[in-house]
Design an enzyme around this catalytic site. Structure first.
Site, short mmCIF file in Angstrom:
data_model
loop_
_atom_site.label_atom_id
_atom_site.label_comp_id
_atom_site.label_asym_id
_atom_site.label_seq_id
_atom_site.Cartn_x
_atom_site.Cartn_y
_atom_site.Cartn_z
CB SER A 42 29.47 -10.14 18.63
OG SER A 42 29.32 -10.13 19.97
N GLY A 43 31.90 -8.48 18.12
CA GLY A 43 32.70 -7.31 18.48
C GLY A 43 34.39 -7.34 18.34
CG PHE B 164 37.39 -10.51 14.60
CD1 PHE B 164 38.85 -10.50 13.71
CD2 PHE B 164 37.11 -11.35 15.21
CE1 PHE B 164 39.51 -11.54 14.28
CE2 PHE B 164 37.92 -12.74 15.69
CZ PHE B 164 39.03 -12.61 15.07
N GLY B 165 35.27 -6.49 15.25
CA GLY B 165 34.22 -5.55 14.63
C GLY B 165 34.68 -4.40 13.85
CG ASP C 240 42.76 -14.92 27.35
OD1 ASP C 240 43.34 -14.45 28.35
OD2 ASP C 240 41.54 -14.51 27.13
#
Ligand code: NAG
Ligand code: NAG
Ligand code: NAG
Ligand code: NAG
Length: 960
Positions: free
Chosen positions: A648-649, A651-652, A758
């Site tokens: 969450s966040g 692709f916010g 990453d």
């Protein structure tokens, strides 16, 4: 006073003409210092102009001229080359650089040191040739160039150095022959060139060196006969020509003409004839080594040789099978220092005399295998309390194995195989807690394996094959306090199932349980024995399928399941077992399609006959064509736990469109499958309990956590037992290959390249077989046209940074959406360096200008030992002590692990180059790592084989 000044002046006058002055010495010493590249003990820090050079550490000057007469830098961990300016220290008498790491050549300028008497360069890594003009140093008395990497010939010019007393060239790589011009060296006492490549024969001129005490030319390629005059050198104390190709008889009067001899070795040559009876007069003998020749006849009494410590005559044709052959053994009972006694591989007959129980308690090694010796092991054997090795295999001994054997508390090696021993295995074997190898195969032993054996915590080889042993093996295996490398239980009457605990035997490489009456399924835990190479299970009553957990046994060379009741499909993963040389599945109930790649291509390596329901495979198997069956969808087992990674966040900001692309990417990720990628089971999006949107990828759960926790175990939850928190060298290499495989797949094998962005140890997850799986595609990027659109939209709002330390230098990702596979390779390089140094790129030592990449790069190749994780080094020592071949160890000096480490670090360095273009391609990384593993496994296997096939081989080595 006057006289002194006069002399002083004369000295100065003379030296300033021929030998420079004190300033010359100071400059020469500074030049010498300049060639020292590493000085961890700061020896050279005193070498500066704040004090007079005569007070510099390790420098000694003569009182009169204040000129350097001695430089003694022994054992000071110095690294560097020897400066040619050394030749300017014209008053030097002694130069000692032994036990350091001086490399490159011995400078020929050394010939200007006309006063030089002692030149000790022992135990460095000097290479090149012995300078011919060393003969100009006419005052030389002592030359020691031993333990270096010198090659070329021994210069004949050295024959003019008439003051020489000691000359040692041992453990180098000298070639040519021993120059015949050494008869002038009338002062020579010691001449040694053990372990070189010298050929030719021993020159007659040696017979004139009447002061010679020590003559050591073992481990060369000398041939011909020993000049008889050498045996008349009554001064000789030490004479070793072992392991050459020398012929001839031993002179009959040798024990009289060499009255002072203490150490006599002609082992491993081509000597014929008898052992001269006169040898018993050489009462100073401490070590007598005649093994490995073609000597015949009886062995004379040795009763005067009470100083003997080593007596080895194995691998000859001694004895004539008669009853009295071994009577000479009883003449050794007064030899109080006797430590090693070897008579293996001869024609000795008769009974094993009871007097052996009166041997010195100093006896450590007693080997008499491969003879025709009969009788029993005498009960008093328990007297020999310091015995470490007892070899009596392949003789004609019978009776019980005496219970008293349990008194030999120091025993490490016990070989009683190939005899007629009967009765039970004595439970006292469990008292031998230092025992490493136990060979009891090919006897008539019966009963079950005593549970007490589980107490032998050091046992790594257990061979009980071909006896009449019975009972189950389940509780025995469960009770092992040791983790053996080699277990052979084949050809007995064992029954019951293979216990789950087999998976605890993590070091197992050879496990033979064939020809027994075992039943049940292969426990899935067997997949944890990832070092397995030989797994013969043929001729039992096993059933069930080949468990998928065996996929982790990638080092397997022999898998023999023939003549059991196995069923189900032949697993496709066997195609990828590149070391597999024999796959025998014959006479079972396997069904379905025979794979066609890997070992299955080679129809002589794969045996499948006697399975009536198989189809497909290589045409030569002549199996029916398979009817197409839709592959069954793999069901998730209930034990498979799920982990939810919440994104969450991320692709916010570009919420709506991104959501669409998120789902699209997840769909794509769901379709990429590779055994070294964590499976994305599903993707979902929704609203969490606080009313925020969330997106989630659902990953397969990995039982062994992540690589970061293994490398840096402080943060690891304490439930894991100590010894498991460290990865060994092979495990690290395997994981490194797993990760590289995953990246290669992402970069090259999908429809469109995917960049992970990453990669770091915490994103490498380990399953229960310690196979690495790359996970967390949170930042993953597709490089394809199809999704380029969503990228360009996102690049402004998403920080594509990766993680500090692992992300490539800023400029690369900073350039907007120029994500490339090179970035992943960089992260991989850092990860690889971290895995083998066990230093995070963010470690405190990396500040200012030093980073992990430079740290490793600067140490390659000579100082790799300084940067590698010390845990690996201790493992290396373990491995080294497992080989008995100390000569080869000396020789190579840096065995395979170090070589492999240098290569691995090289790959890490190349992957993490600053410029993306200089970095390696991940496919090349994969290929090279495979080669390295291959190399490592092969050597290891080779070494183990030598030991296994090998009592014989080992004995021979031991006896040198
Ligand atoms: C070298 O010798 C000269 C005279 O012979 C003397 O004056 C000088 O102090 C010496 N220097 C050193 C560094 O010993
Ligand atoms: C050689 O030198 C090293 C130190 O550089 C030392 O550790 C080692 O024991 C020495 N070997 C021998 C055989 O003296
Ligand atoms: C010794 O020299 C031979 C050739 O003379 C070479 O093949 C070999 O590799 C050398 N061995 C070592 C340990 O340097
Ligand atoms: C050992 O020494 C004792 C005492 O000197 C002697 O009586 C005996 O004969 C010796 N035994 C042998 C085998 O030499």
């Amino acid at each position: 006073m006057h006289a002194f000044i006069l002399l002083w002046w004369c000295g100065l006058l003379v030296t300033s003409v021929v030998g420079g002055n004190n300033e010359t010495d100071r400059l020469a010493l500074l030049e010498f210092k300049a060639k020292i590249t590493d000085d961890p003990l700061q020896v050279m820090s005193s070498w500066n102009d704040s004090i007079h050079f005569c007070q510099w550490r390790a420098v000694t000057c003569g009182h009169r001229h204040q000129r350097v007469i001695m430089l003694n830098l022994r054992s000071l961990k110095l690294v560097g080359s020897i400066s040619p300016h050394i030749g300017n220290l014209s008053f030097l008498k002694t130069l000692t650089l032994s036990n350091n790491n001086f490399h490159d050549e011995i400078p020929s300028e050394i010939d200007r040191l006309r006063r030089l008497q002692n030149l000790r360069l022992y135990n460095n890594t000097l290479s090149g040739k012995i300078p011919r003009n060393l003969s100009h140093c006419t005052n030389l008395k002592h030359i020691n160039f031993g333990c270096n990497l010198l090659d070329g010939e021994i210069p004949a010019t050295l024959g003019t150095l008439s003051k020489l007393q000691i000359v040692s060239f041992e453990i180098n790589n000298l070639t040519g022959s021993i120059p015949p011009f050494f008869d002038n060296l009338s002062s020579l006492e010691v001449f040694g060139a053990l372990s070189n490549n010298l050929g030719g024969s021993i020159p007659h001129s040696f017979g004139q060196l009447t002061k010679l005490e020590f003559f050591s030319f073992g481990l060369n390629r000398l041939f011909g006969r020993i000049p008889p005059s050498i045996f008349n050198l009554s001064s000789l104390k030490y004479f070793d020509v072992g392991r050459n190709q020398i012929q001839g008889h031993l002179p009959l009067d040798i024990g009289i003409t060499l009255p002072n001899i203490e150490n006599l070795s002609v082992a491993d040559n081509q000597f014929t004839g008898p052992i001269p009876i006169s040898i018993s007069n050489a009462s100073n003998l401490k070590s007598l080594q005649f093994s490995g020749n073609k000597l015949r006849g009886g062995v004379p009494s040795l009763e005067k040789l009470n100083g003997l410590s080593v007596f080895v005559i194995g691998f000859n044709k001694l004895g004539n099978g008669g009853a009295n052959d071994l009577s000479f053994l009883c003449s050794l009972t007064n030899a109080t220092y006797l430590t090693i006694l070897g008579i293996s591989v001869n024609n000795f007959g008769g009974e094993l005399p009871k007097c052996i129980v009166n041997f010195s308690t100093n006896l450590k090694t007693f080997v008499l295998d491969n003879n025709k010796i009969s009788g029993k092991i005498p009960i008093g054997i328990g007297n020999l309390t310091n015995l470490e090795r007892l070899d009596i295999w392949n003789t004609a001994l019978s009776g019980n194995i005496p219970f008293e054997i349990g008194k030999l508390h120091k025993l490490q090696y016990l070989a009683l195989s190939q005899n007629n021993f009967f009765g039970n295995m004595p439970s006292s074997l469990g008292n031998l807690t230092l025992l490493i190898k136990l060979f009891l195969g090919d006897n008539n032993l019966q009963g079950s394996i005593p549970l007490s054996l589980g107490k032998c915590q050091n046992l790594n080889l257990l061979s009980l094959s071909n006896n009449n042993l019975s009972g189950t093996i389940s509780s025995q295996i469960s009770s092992f306090s040791f983790s053996p490398v080699f277990v052979d239980l084949s050809g007995n009457k064992f029954t019951g199932v293979l216990p789950m605990e087999i998976g605890n035997l993590k070091n197992l490489e050879y496990f033979d349980i064939s020809k027994n009456m075992l039943f049940g399924k292969i426990p899935t835990s067997l997949g944890r024995c990832v070092k397995l190479e030989y797994l013969p299970m043929r001729s039992n009553f096993f059933q069930g399928v080949i468990p998928s957990s065996l996929e982790s046994l990638r080092g397997l060379q022999v898998l023999d399941l023939s003549k059991n009741n196995f069923s189900g499909n032949i697993p496709k993963f066997l195609e990828s077992f590149i070391f597999l040389e024999l796959l025998n599945l014959s006479y079972n109930n396997f069904d379905g399609e025979v794979p066609t790649n890997g070992v299955f291509k080679n129809i002589s390596a794969t045996v499948i006959k006697g399975n009536s329901k198989l189809c497909g495979g290589m045409p030569k198997f002549e199996l029916p064509i398979c009817k197409y069956n839709k592959p069954k969808k793999r069901k998730l087992t209930p034990s498979l736990k799920l982990v939810i990674s919440i994104l969450s966040g991320l692709f916010g900001v570009t919420l709506h469109g991104a959501s669409k692309s998120f789902i699209a990417e997840c769909e794509a990720l769901r379709n990429i499958r590779h055994r070294n990628l964590v499976k994305v089971l599903t993707a979902c999006s929704g609203v969490d309990y606080q009313g925020h949107d969330f997106k989630a990828l659902v990953y397969e759960f990995m039982t062994n956590g992540n690589l970061d926790e293994w490398l840096h175990p402080i943060s690891r939850i304490n439930e894991v037992p100590e010894e498991q928190t460290n990865l060994n060298f092979l495990q690290r290499l395997n994981i490194a290959i797993d990760v590289a495989n995953a990246l290669e797949y992402l970069h090259h094998c999908c429809h469109s390249p995917i960049v992970h962005c990453d990669l770091k140890p915490s994103n490498v997850l380990l399953d229960d077989e310690m196979i690495g799986h790359v996970g967390d595609f949170g930042l993953a990027r597709f490089l394809c046209k199809a999704t380029r659109e969503c990228f360009t939209n996102q690049s402004s709002s998403i920080e594509l940074k990766g993680t500090v330390g692992y992300a490539p230098p800023v400029a690369e990702y900073g350039m907007g959406n120029k994500v490339s596979t090179f970035g992943d390779v960089y992260s991989y390089g850092i990860l690889l360096l971290e895995m083998f140094t066990r230093k995070r790129p963010t470690d405190n030592i990396f500040k200012d200008d030093l980073n992990l990449h430079d740290f490793v790069r600067g140490a390659l190749p000579e100082r790799v030992i300084n940067i590698v994780d010390p845990i690996i080094l201790s493992e290396r020592e373990d491995m080294e002590t497992r080989t008995n071949d100390s000569h080869i160890q000396n020789r190579i000096g840096c065995p395979k692990i170090l070589e492999c480490l240098i290569l691995i670090f090289g790959i890490g360095v190349f992957c993490s180059m600053e410029s993306p273009r200089e970095r390696m391609n991940i496919s090349d990384v994969v290929a090279q790592l495979h080669l390295i593993r291959d190399k490592l496994l092969r050597t290891r296997i080779h070494r183990e084989r030598l030991q296994l096939t090998g009592n014989l081989f080992m004995t021979q080595y031991l006896l040198l």
